[in-house]
Enzyme design. Structure first.
Site, mmCIF file in Angstrom:
data_model
loop_
_atom_site.group_PDB
_atom_site.id
_atom_site.type_symbol
_atom_site.label_atom_id
_atom_site.label_comp_id
_atom_site.label_asym_id
_atom_site.label_seq_id
_atom_site.Cartn_x
_atom_site.Cartn_y
_atom_site.Cartn_z
ATOM 1 N N ASN A 140 -2.809 -11.670 -14.106
ATOM 2 C CA ASN A 140 -2.332 -11.753 -12.727
ATOM 3 C C ASN A 140 -3.208 -10.877 -11.834
ATOM 4 O O ASN A 140 -3.391 -9.693 -12.115
ATOM 5 C CB ASN A 140 -0.873 -11.252 -12.708
ATOM 6 C CG ASN A 140 -0.334 -11.079 -11.309
ATOM 7 O OD1 ASN A 140 -0.772 -11.757 -10.378
ATOM 8 N ND2 ASN A 140 0.633 -10.179 -11.167
ATOM 9 N N ARG A 187 -2.425 7.217 -11.546
ATOM 10 C CA ARG A 187 -3.526 7.222 -12.522
ATOM 11 C C ARG A 187 -4.849 7.683 -11.916
ATOM 12 O O ARG A 187 -5.806 7.946 -12.630
ATOM 13 C CB ARG A 187 -3.658 5.808 -13.139
ATOM 14 C CG ARG A 187 -2.501 5.440 -14.042
ATOM 15 C CD ARG A 187 -2.426 3.948 -14.329
ATOM 16 N NE ARG A 187 -1.781 3.203 -13.238
ATOM 17 C CZ ARG A 187 -1.529 1.900 -13.256
ATOM 18 N NH1 ARG A 187 -1.873 1.181 -14.312
ATOM 19 N NH2 ARG A 187 -0.936 1.294 -12.237
ATOM 20 N N ARG A 238 -48.846 39.290 19.526
ATOM 21 C CA ARG A 238 -48.872 39.843 18.173
ATOM 22 C C ARG A 238 -49.709 41.113 18.237
ATOM 23 O O ARG A 238 -50.495 41.310 19.169
ATOM 24 C CB ARG A 238 -49.497 38.843 17.186
ATOM 25 C CG ARG A 238 -50.914 38.517 17.531
ATOM 26 C CD ARG A 238 -51.455 37.366 16.718
ATOM 27 N NE ARG A 238 -52.883 37.227 16.910
ATOM 28 C CZ ARG A 238 -53.534 36.082 16.885
ATOM 29 N NH1 ARG A 238 -52.893 34.955 16.667
ATOM 30 N NH2 ARG A 238 -54.835 36.059 17.039
ATOM 31 N N GLY A 265 8.541 0.175 -7.228
ATOM 32 C CA GLY A 265 7.898 -0.999 -7.795
ATOM 33 C C GLY A 265 7.471 -2.023 -6.753
ATOM 34 O O GLY A 265 7.895 -1.980 -5.592
ATOM 35 N N ASN A 324 -48.301 19.694 18.874
ATOM 36 C CA ASN A 324 -48.558 20.026 17.471
ATOM 37 C C ASN A 324 -47.883 21.353 17.139
ATOM 38 O O ASN A 324 -48.164 22.371 17.754
ATOM 39 C CB ASN A 324 -50.053 20.139 17.210
ATOM 40 C CG ASN A 324 -50.305 20.261 15.711
ATOM 41 O OD1 ASN A 324 -50.415 19.271 15.013
ATOM 42 N ND2 ASN A 324 -50.347 21.495 15.225
ATOM 43 N N ALA A 364 0.829 -1.212 0.000
ATOM 44 C CA ALA A 364 0.000 0.000 0.000
ATOM 45 C C ALA A 364 0.861 1.258 0.000
ATOM 46 O O ALA A 364 0.489 2.267 0.586
ATOM 47 C CB ALA A 364 -0.922 -0.011 1.213
ATOM 48 N N ALA A 382 -51.494 31.829 16.744
ATOM 49 C CA ALA A 382 -50.791 31.957 15.463
ATOM 50 C C ALA A 382 -50.156 33.338 15.333
ATOM 51 O O ALA A 382 -50.695 34.328 15.809
ATOM 52 C CB ALA A 382 -51.766 31.714 14.318
HETATM 53 C C1 UD1 Z 1 0.205 -5.027 -10.597
HETATM 54 C C2 UD1 Z 1 0.991 -6.184 -11.217
HETATM 55 C C3 UD1 Z 1 0.177 -6.755 -12.382
HETATM 56 C C4 UD1 Z 1 -1.196 -7.196 -11.879
HETATM 57 C C5 UD1 Z 1 -1.925 -6.052 -11.176
HETATM 58 C C6 UD1 Z 1 -3.168 -6.574 -10.496
HETATM 59 C C7 UD1 Z 1 3.345 -5.701 -10.932
HETATM 60 C C8 UD1 Z 1 4.603 -5.242 -11.578
HETATM 61 N N1 UD1 Z 1 2.266 -5.719 -11.695
HETATM 62 O O1 UD1 Z 1 0.093 -4.005 -11.583
HETATM 63 O O2 UD1 Z 1 0.865 -7.889 -12.923
HETATM 64 O O3 UD1 Z 1 -1.965 -7.667 -12.979
HETATM 65 O O4 UD1 Z 1 -1.081 -5.478 -10.145
HETATM 66 O O5 UD1 Z 1 -3.928 -5.531 -9.963
HETATM 67 O O6 UD1 Z 1 3.376 -6.070 -9.765
HETATM 68 N N2 UD1 Z 1 2.902 -0.547 -4.649
HETATM 69 C C9 UD1 Z 1 3.780 -0.290 -3.629
HETATM 70 N N3 UD1 Z 1 5.009 0.223 -3.952
HETATM 71 C C10 UD1 Z 1 5.384 0.469 -5.233
HETATM 72 C C11 UD1 Z 1 4.459 0.190 -6.278
HETATM 73 C C12 UD1 Z 1 3.225 -0.323 -5.944
HETATM 74 O O7 UD1 Z 1 3.478 -0.515 -2.456
HETATM 75 O O8 UD1 Z 1 6.508 0.927 -5.439
HETATM 76 C C13 UD1 Z 1 1.556 -1.089 -4.290
HETATM 77 C C14 UD1 Z 1 0.449 -0.142 -4.695
HETATM 78 O O9 UD1 Z 1 0.136 0.729 -3.599
HETATM 79 C C15 UD1 Z 1 -0.681 -1.093 -5.054
HETATM 80 C C16 UD1 Z 1 0.009 -2.378 -5.446
HETATM 81 O O10 UD1 Z 1 1.342 -2.279 -5.004
HETATM 82 O O11 UD1 Z 1 -1.517 -1.332 -3.939
HETATM 83 C C17 UD1 Z 1 -0.012 -2.622 -6.970
HETATM 84 O O12 UD1 Z 1 0.610 -1.523 -7.615
HETATM 85 P P1 UD1 Z 1 0.063 -0.938 -8.980
HETATM 86 O O13 UD1 Z 1 0.938 0.189 -9.367
HETATM 87 O O14 UD1 Z 1 -1.374 -0.695 -8.889
HETATM 88 O O15 UD1 Z 1 0.339 -2.156 -9.959
HETATM 89 P P2 UD1 Z 1 -0.467 -2.526 -11.282
HETATM 90 O O16 UD1 Z 1 0.010 -1.666 -12.383
HETATM 91 O O17 UD1 Z 1 -1.903 -2.566 -11.010
HETATM 92 MG MG MG Z 2 -3.027 -1.824 -9.454
#
Ligand code: UD1
Ligand code: MG
Length: 476
Positions: free
Chosen positions: A183, A21, A453, A92, A390, A15, A436
């Site tokens: 996935n 986006r 009144r 990532g 009332n 999280a 009233a």
């Molecule tokens: C990811 C998966 C994708 C999958 C999809 C499902 C990867 C590379 N891709 O893509 O294969 O189909 O989820 O919903 O894993 N997050 C972090 N730190 C980061 C990046 C992300 O904690 O540096 C957390 C985000 O808060 C989120 C989750 O990881 O809750 C997924 O990240 P998001 O960027 O939404 O990945 P997707 O592009 O949806």
């Molecule tokens: Mg996602």
């Protein structure tokens, strides 16, 4: 009773991402969905597994996310202390998981769930865990088949059907993009192999990110058994990446909530035009007419009629009550009370049983006794109104002197005539009658009549000064 899975299994929720986006200042996992932050729904699904070890990776707006997680944990009486790991830079999903390396080391296996997949259910998560454990997999993926797999990682399988790896949309060729198995972002990993894999994963893509999905390929090519479980219910893997996804999830959760109501005997006349947060509860035989929006901790009793076109937030409505074309927030409506059309009940309004409030009346921080009536065009604020009082049309409790609010007390069986101003603080005694048009500034004793009144005068039109001119003008 749901089974208790091995304590050797920990849950890691990702999280830390900003959720670019979403185009929002609010971190993605805190966006409201069916009345709760997205991450609440994820945690609720995960908590149903009754695992005793939870860790959350936070990063973007970490304190706010941590607070919401703690709130959930407290509300659900789940586990005492989730572990938090901070991913300072969002490099990532693989990098995010690695931020929790010390948590992984404490467990032989980990269930990883993305914090942006709020529609997951106990059935799917527990199937993944069970499959992972019974098959002795090194990696178990939850996958789904989608008619539009855009934005998800695609599952590449060998000609004999074994999972080879996951290809992200950004790196997929046209052939790979055509794959419809995706996935879900839910995985079970053996932690030993996962940690080794994450040390080997290389950054890639436009943002040089470490993809968790690449760990799957590494584990398989180093002899680990990788398997996938195809979800029978594809909609539940929806990942929220944009406001469009948020609206789709909202619709699905709304449908689930309305189905839950219908299963306990609630009539929902038009589910496409009825909205309820998943936290709302309703008793049997109640009817929801179109245009109803129910939010927060709203509780509605049995045999009630709600709507059409009614908004109720954090409020309680009793058995056999009726609320039509009205707006209710943080209030209570008693059994068999009648509210609306066009009533506004605000914070702290308590409407007694069989009482009525309707036709452009507003009630705030006030109590109405049993059978009391405020039927037309009134403002009732900071007032205590006894049984069977009332209140005539257009009565105003003048509760605010510009600095302070003051109370009005109207005892049982009193009758307040139309268009009366009650200048608070003021008390109207039991059974008293207020004529009233009066402006009442002094207390009225029990059973007395109060008139405040100007007395009516009758004059001759021709001799009464200005009135002659007025009469002439009207005649023209
Ligand atoms: C990811 C998966 C994708 C999958 C999809 C499902 C990867 C590379 N891709 O893509 O294969 O189909 O989820 O919903 O894993 N997050 C972090 N730190 C980061 C990046 C992300 O904690 O540096 C957390 C985000 O808060 C989120 C989750 O990881 O809750 C997924 O990240 P998001 O960027 O939404 O990945 P997707 O592009 O949806
Ligand atoms: Mg996602």
């Amino acid at each position: 009773m749901k089974p208790n899975h091995s304590s050797a299994l920990g849950v890691l929720v990702l999280a830390a991402g900003k959720g670019e986006r979403m185009q929002s200042e609010t971190p993605k996992v805190l966006h409201p969905l069916a009345g709760r932050p997205i991450i609440y729904h994820v945690l609720r699904a995960v908590s149903s597994l009754k695992l005793s070890s939870l860790a959350i990776v936070v990063g973007h707006e970490a304190p706010a996310v941590r607070l919401k997680v703690q709130e959930f944990v407290q509300d659900s009486h789940w586990i005492k202390t989730p572990a938090f790991f901070t991913q300072k830079e969002q490099l990532g999903t693989g990098h995010a998981v690695f931020s929790g390396a010390s948590f992984l080391k404490k467990h032989s296996a980990v269930l990883i769930v993305c914090g942006d997949t709020p529609l997951l259910t106990y059935d799917s998560l527990s199937s993944v865990v069970r499959f992972h454990q019974t098959e002795n997999n090194a990696v178990t993926l939850l996958t789904a088949r989608l008619s539009n797999p855009q934005n998800y990682g695609r599952i590449l399988r060998s000609s004999s059907g074994e999972v080879l790896r996951i290809v992200e949309e950004s790196e997929a060729g046209d052939g790979e993009k055509a794959i419809t198995e995706v996935n879900s972002g839910v995985y079970c990993f053996s932690t030993g192999l996962l940690l080794k894999a994450l040390k080997e994963v290389k950054p890639k893509g436009p943002h040089r990110e470490y993809y968790l999905t690449d760990a799957v390929d590494w584990v398989r090519s180093h002899g680990g058994k990788v398997a996938a479980l195809l979800s029978p219910n594809a909609e539940e893997i929806l990942g929220i990446n944009s406001r469009l996804h948020l609206s789709i999830a909202e619709r699905i959760l709304n449908r689930r909530t309305l189905e839950r109501f219908m299963l306990v005997g609630v009539t929902v006349v038009d589910p496409a035009a009825t909205y309820a947060d998943s936290s709302v509860e309703i008793g049997a035989e109640t009817v929801l007419y179109p245009g109803v929006i129910l939010k927060g901790a709203t509780r509605i009793g049995k045999n009630a009629r709600i709507g059409p076109y009614t908004f109720i937030d954090d409020s309680q409505v009793g058995n056999s009550a009726e609320v039509r074309f009205s707006c209710l927030t943080s209030c209570r409506v008693g059994d068999a009370a009648l509210v609306g059309p066009f009533a506004h009940l605000r914070n702290g309004a308590v409407i007694g049983p069989q009482a009525r409030v309707g036709n452009f009346s507003e009630v705030k921080k006030s109590t109405l006794g049993k059978g009391a009536k405020v039927s037309h065009l009134s403002y009732i604020g900071d007032a205590q109104i006894g049984d069977n009082v009332n209140i005539g049309a257009g009565v105003i409790t003048c509760n605010f002197d510009g600095v302070n609010k003051h109370p009005t007390v109207i005892e049982a069986d009193a009758f307040i005539g139309s268009n009366v101003n009650l200048v608070a603080p003021v008390r109207i005694g039991k059974g008293a009658l207020v004529g009233a048009g009066s402006t009442i500034t002094e207390d009225v004793p029990e059973e007395k009549l109060a008139l405040a009144r100007a007395l009516q005068v009758i004059k001759d039109k021709k001799t009464a000064g200005g009135s002659k001119k007025v009469a002439e003008r009207l005649r023209r």
